[in-house]
Design a protein around this motif. Structure first.
Motif, PDB file in Angstrom:
ATOM      1  N   LEU A 182       2.837  11.122  -8.898  1.00  0.00           N
ATOM      2  CA  LEU A 182       2.072  11.628 -10.043  1.00  0.00           C
ATOM      3  C   LEU A 182       1.464  12.995  -9.741  1.00  0.00           C
ATOM      4  O   LEU A 182       1.499  13.899 -10.576  1.00  0.00           O
ATOM      5  N   MET A 225       3.295   6.215  -5.310  1.00  0.00           N
ATOM      6  CA  MET A 225       3.150   6.454  -6.743  1.00  0.00           C
ATOM      7  C   MET A 225       2.097   7.531  -7.004  1.00  0.00           C
ATOM      8  O   MET A 225       2.299   8.420  -7.837  1.00  0.00           O
ATOM      9  N   ASN A 226       0.988   7.473  -6.277  1.00  0.00           N
ATOM     10  CA  ASN A 226      -0.023   8.526  -6.435  1.00  0.00           C
ATOM     11  C   ASN A 226       0.551   9.884  -6.044  1.00  0.00           C
ATOM     12  O   ASN A 226       0.285  10.894  -6.694  1.00  0.00           O
ATOM     13  N   LEU A 236       9.083   8.272 -10.305  1.00  0.00           N
ATOM     14  CA  LEU A 236       8.137   7.156 -10.394  1.00  0.00           C
ATOM     15  C   LEU A 236       8.802   5.841 -10.019  1.00  0.00           C
ATOM     16  O   LEU A 236       8.194   4.986  -9.374  1.00  0.00           O
ATOM     17  N   LEU A 269       7.344   3.465  -7.117  1.00  0.00           N
ATOM     18  CA  LEU A 269       6.811   2.137  -7.435  1.00  0.00           C
ATOM     19  C   LEU A 269       7.664   1.019  -6.825  1.00  0.00           C
ATOM     20  O   LEU A 269       7.141   0.019  -6.362  1.00  0.00           O
ATOM     21  N   ARG A 280       3.687   1.629  -1.404  1.00  0.00           N
ATOM     22  CA  ARG A 280       4.237   1.852  -2.745  1.00  0.00           C
ATOM     23  C   ARG A 280       3.194   2.503  -3.656  1.00  0.00           C
ATOM     24  O   ARG A 280       3.512   3.408  -4.430  1.00  0.00           O
ATOM     25  N   ILE A 281       1.949   2.049  -3.562  1.00  0.00           N
ATOM     26  CA  ILE A 281       0.902   2.654  -4.395  1.00  0.00           C
ATOM     27  C   ILE A 281       0.636   4.091  -3.950  1.00  0.00           C
ATOM     28  O   ILE A 281       0.484   4.995  -4.777  1.00  0.00           O
ATOM     29  N   ASP A 288       0.821  -1.215   0.000  1.00  0.00           N
ATOM     30  CA  ASP A 288       0.000   0.000   0.000  1.00  0.00           C
ATOM     31  C   ASP A 288       0.855   1.266   0.000  1.00  0.00           C
ATOM     32  O   ASP A 288       0.505   2.261  -0.639  1.00  0.00           O
TER      33      ASP A 288
END
Lengths: 269, 269
Positions: free
Chosen positions: B129, B125-126, B160, B164, B121-122, B119
């Motif tokens: 971005l 990533m958000n 990124l 990730l 890592r996601i 979680d």
């Protein structure tokens, strides 16, 4: 707690992936330390001292995964008081025998920009960013794959992972609430329908993810999630779009499944 | 051409990374085939047939890297006419002895969303971005690291990748031409200066990259690139911002160097 070291004269990514896969088989909790770019004897000596020190502070000697091209550097690391795994070298001799050629050790042989697919991975990542979230419909024809799905079903992380790891040009397009009355593929995507791959997810999981973004909104309600997912899954079936349920899968797993189902080639080697 | 197979009941990422690192030591050109999610005996039998077939068509038997949790599936793959590397299992027994505990094989043990850091890592990533290209200056205080540099110096792919792969929240901020007359850090970034890491690149390489984007533009001219890079490097020195020259390094290498220099912890294990 014992310490696991991942050490290399390069990025140490190979040591990390191998060591992590191996140690994840064990319930033992470990302290993890990665030391990349050990490129001089002086640095190798410092690292040896750090490995030795990890023993006296811990409940046992350290576990060391390493990949070195330079034998002198390797010997310094191997002289540390630790359990060491020179795991690549261990398999080099049998491969030499099998292929009938000698290994040609090169520094930074993997994970460097000299990998012949490096540029295509960066190009794919720029493509994925430019074509995230339906960003540029006229580029859809250049995609290797077009991921579609409702908001927060896993399209963006999957697109970026496919690009960065495998050099696959993945566009993605979201189905939003306004589309739901008469859901269909936009013409630019319909024209290249063979490239489309759908994602779905359970309403419960989607609602949980959306609630993190906009708590207690209509957007995040289980009811709204259920309506959108039902419409989208009906569209997948009607248009015969291959799809998968991302609820229980990581980005790595979703990516591997998409590659397996579509037959897309990894630009990796 | 001989074939190398990477096979698993999971994503096969571990087999790929290990096999790729090993085979990259050899000058021999090979055909590469990854087969993930071999989860039933029927599927394993199909794969065995595919491995056997690769022999008769090629100049030698296939080379197979595999990781299986289920022994029955493993035995089917191992019965193929190939050189096979059950590389994780080979090292399991010595680790069991060293740690004094038995291995606990679990399906999808790595690269799954059950990894405890998945979680994060996601989420990272958000974050990357949303905070790409100076997208949201008020979030800079939440960053683990803020990458700065001129346009096309490698900030976005590095951000990124850090997110990730390692769960690191990396924001990035571009210095653009308009800033160059009186170059300084924006106040939102100056306030968290200890998080800033600079990228630079040679004018020649930058010009080549920019020319791919906007051929023969002033933006891409070596002269313009040289002016911008000189200003930015002066700022790094004046503000004592750590920085590296990305010219000869891959995203993986830049990321590993940033982690090594900043001491940031990977959220990976």
């Amino acid at each position: 707690m014992r310490t696991a070291f991942y050490i290399s004269d390069g990025t140490a990514i190979t040591s990390e992936v191998f060591g992590h896969a191996l140690l994840s088989l064990f319930p033992t909790k470990l302290n993890h330390v990665t030391i990349p770019f050990v490129e001089t004897k002086e640095r190798a000596m410092e690292v040896k001292v750090e490995i030795d020190a990890a023993r006296s502070e811990d409940e046992g000697r350290a576990i060391v995964f390493h990949t070195f091209v330079d034998n002198d550097l390797r010997d310094i690391i191997a002289s540390a008081d630790a359990m060491e795994y020179d795991f690549l070298n261990y398999f080099t001799t049998p491969i030499e025998r099998e292929l009938g050629v000698a290994a040609v050790p090169k520094t930074h042989r993997t994970h460097s920009m000299h990998e012949k697919t490096y540029d295509s991975r960066i190009e794919a990542m720029n493509y994925a960013l430019a074509n995230d979230d339906g960003g540029n419909m006229k580029n859809m024809k250049d995609a290797d794959v077009i991921l579609v799905g409702v908001s927060r079903s896993g399209k963006t992380p999957t697109s970026l992972y496919l690009a960065l790891q495998y050099g696959i040009k993945a566009a993605n397009y979201p189905f939003v609430e306004e589309d739901m009355d008469n859901l269909k593929l936009p013409p630019e995507i319909k024209a290249v329908k063979e490239k489309v791959f759908g994602l779905t997810i359970t309403p419960q999981r989607l609602s949980a993810i959306r609630n993190e973004r906009r708590a207690n909104s209509r957007y995040a309600s289980t009811r709204q999630c259920r309506i959108e997912l039902k419409e989208v899954e009906m569209l997948y079936k009607k248009e015969r779009i291959p799809y998968l349920d991302s609820t229980h899968f990581s980005v790595e797993e979703i990516s591997a499944k998409i590659l397996a189902e579509t037959g897309l080639q990894r630009h990796k080697y």
